[in-house]
Design a protein around this motif. Sequence first.
Motif, short mmCIF file in Angstrom:
data_model
loop_
_atom_site.label_atom_id
_atom_site.label_comp_id
_atom_site.label_asym_id
_atom_site.label_seq_id
_atom_site.Cartn_x
_atom_site.Cartn_y
_atom_site.Cartn_z
N TRP A 52 -63.54 30.03 -8.27
CA TRP A 52 -63.90 30.67 -7.01
C TRP A 52 -63.47 32.14 -6.93
CZ3 TRP A 52 -60.18 26.86 -7.57
CH2 TRP A 52 -58.85 27.27 -7.37
N THR A 53 -62.50 32.52 -7.77
CA THR A 53 -61.99 33.89 -7.68
C THR A 53 -63.03 34.95 -8.06
OG1 THR A 53 -61.07 33.74 -9.93
CG2 THR A 53 -59.62 33.16 -8.10
N ILE A 54 -64.06 34.56 -8.82
CA ILE A 54 -65.11 35.51 -9.18
C ILE A 54 -65.89 35.96 -7.94
CG2 ILE A 54 -66.94 33.83 -9.62
CD1 ILE A 54 -66.19 36.91 -11.79
N PHE A 55 -65.77 35.18 -6.86
CA PHE A 55 -66.43 35.54 -5.59
C PHE A 55 -65.44 36.03 -4.53
CE2 PHE A 55 -68.92 32.10 -7.59
CZ PHE A 55 -70.11 32.77 -7.79
N THR A 56 -64.23 35.49 -4.54
CA THR A 56 -63.28 35.80 -3.47
C THR A 56 -62.50 37.08 -3.69
OG1 THR A 56 -61.56 34.43 -4.52
CG2 THR A 56 -62.98 33.36 -2.88
N TYR A 57 -62.39 37.53 -4.93
CA TYR A 57 -61.50 38.67 -5.24
C TYR A 57 -61.90 39.94 -4.52
CZ TYR A 57 -64.67 41.31 -8.28
OH TYR A 57 -65.69 42.08 -8.76
N GLN A 58 -63.21 40.07 -4.23
CA GLN A 58 -63.69 41.30 -3.62
C GLN A 58 -63.23 41.47 -2.17
OE1 GLN A 58 -68.11 40.96 -2.68
NE2 GLN A 58 -67.78 39.11 -3.91
N PHE A 59 -62.74 40.41 -1.56
CA PHE A 59 -62.29 40.49 -0.17
C PHE A 59 -60.77 40.67 -0.05
CE2 PHE A 59 -66.24 37.96 0.02
CZ PHE A 59 -66.97 38.80 0.84
N ILE A 60 -60.08 40.75 -1.18
CA ILE A 60 -58.62 40.87 -1.17
C ILE A 60 -58.23 42.33 -1.31
CG2 ILE A 60 -56.47 40.21 -2.29
CD1 ILE A 60 -57.88 37.93 -0.86
N HIS A 61 -57.50 42.83 -0.31
CA HIS A 61 -56.93 44.18 -0.36
C HIS A 61 -55.46 44.06 0.03
CE1 HIS A 61 -61.24 44.86 0.42
NE2 HIS A 61 -61.09 46.02 -0.20
N VAL A 62 -54.59 44.69 -0.75
CA VAL A 62 -53.16 44.59 -0.44
C VAL A 62 -52.58 45.91 0.06
CG1 VAL A 62 -52.76 42.67 -2.02
CG2 VAL A 62 -52.56 45.02 -2.87
N HIS A 63 -53.37 46.97 0.02
CA HIS A 63 -52.90 48.26 0.51
C HIS A 63 -53.83 48.77 1.60
CE1 HIS A 63 -50.02 48.33 -2.70
NE2 HIS A 63 -50.96 48.30 -3.63
N VAL A 64 -53.27 49.19 2.70
CA VAL A 64 -54.09 49.61 3.84
C VAL A 64 -54.96 50.81 3.49
CG1 VAL A 64 -52.28 51.10 4.78
CG2 VAL A 64 -54.02 50.16 6.31
N LEU A 65 -54.45 51.71 2.65
CA LEU A 65 -55.23 52.89 2.28
C LEU A 65 -56.48 52.51 1.50
CD1 LEU A 65 -55.47 55.96 2.33
CD2 LEU A 65 -54.12 56.05 0.22
N LYS A 66 -56.38 51.50 0.65
CA LYS A 66 -57.53 51.07 -0.14
C LYS A 66 -58.63 50.48 0.75
CE LYS A 66 -55.26 50.24 -4.58
NZ LYS A 66 -54.97 49.23 -5.64
N ILE A 67 -58.24 49.58 1.64
CA ILE A 67 -59.27 48.98 2.49
C ILE A 67 -59.83 50.00 3.46
CG2 ILE A 67 -57.63 48.10 4.22
CD1 ILE A 67 -59.52 45.69 4.54
N GLU A 68 -58.99 50.94 3.90
CA GLU A 68 -59.47 51.99 4.80
C GLU A 68 -60.52 52.85 4.11
OE1 GLU A 68 -57.73 55.92 7.13
OE2 GLU A 68 -56.36 54.31 6.57
#
Length: 201
Positions: A52-68
């Motif tokens: 499942w990680t081949i699909f879920t990894y794109q929604f994981i962000h651990v740094h606010v600057l990256k997702i921003e």
Amino acid sequence: PGHPSNWSVITQLIVINCLVYLVVLLIDVPPKEPLTDNLSLSLSGLSSLKIWTIFTYQFIHVHVLKIECNMVGLFFIGRILLQLVSPRQFMEIYFVGALFGGILQLLFNLATGQDGLIMGDSWAVMAVLLALETLIPNQSLNFLLFFILPGMMTMRQIATIVIILDVLGFLFSFVAAGDESESREMIAHFAHFGGMLTGWA
């Protein structure tokens, strides 16, 4: 009009990414990070049958600057692309860019013996950017550099700068290859290249 069913695909993607980020922020408290470990992409994860990680990894962000940065880019670049393609085509560009980017990064990691966690959707945003550049390369865009200085560049110039920065980042990553943090989480430059190729295609 504000009902979620009336949201554009861009708004839906931004909301999903932000909600997942908040959930991860609340649940993953170092040194225990169950969501990041089980939803991020890696060779070791796939060998443990975490398909499942081949699909879920794109929604994981651990740094606010990256997702921003990713969400701001998706909002501004995505809105222009959505005027040129259908919502379904937009989603295909976004998700295929994320999928191909992840696969290309996995192949690179396999070839070089690396196994850092791969996460985020910047390669999907890269796919959106390069798709837009391919469709309207000479279209000029006004923007505020650092939200202060006004500027204007064509889509081709913007894409060229992004590609150059990624190539330089990739080359610099070899200098920092011995950094211990690289084994935990890495900047997946080949995933960026995979997203760019998807958008161009």
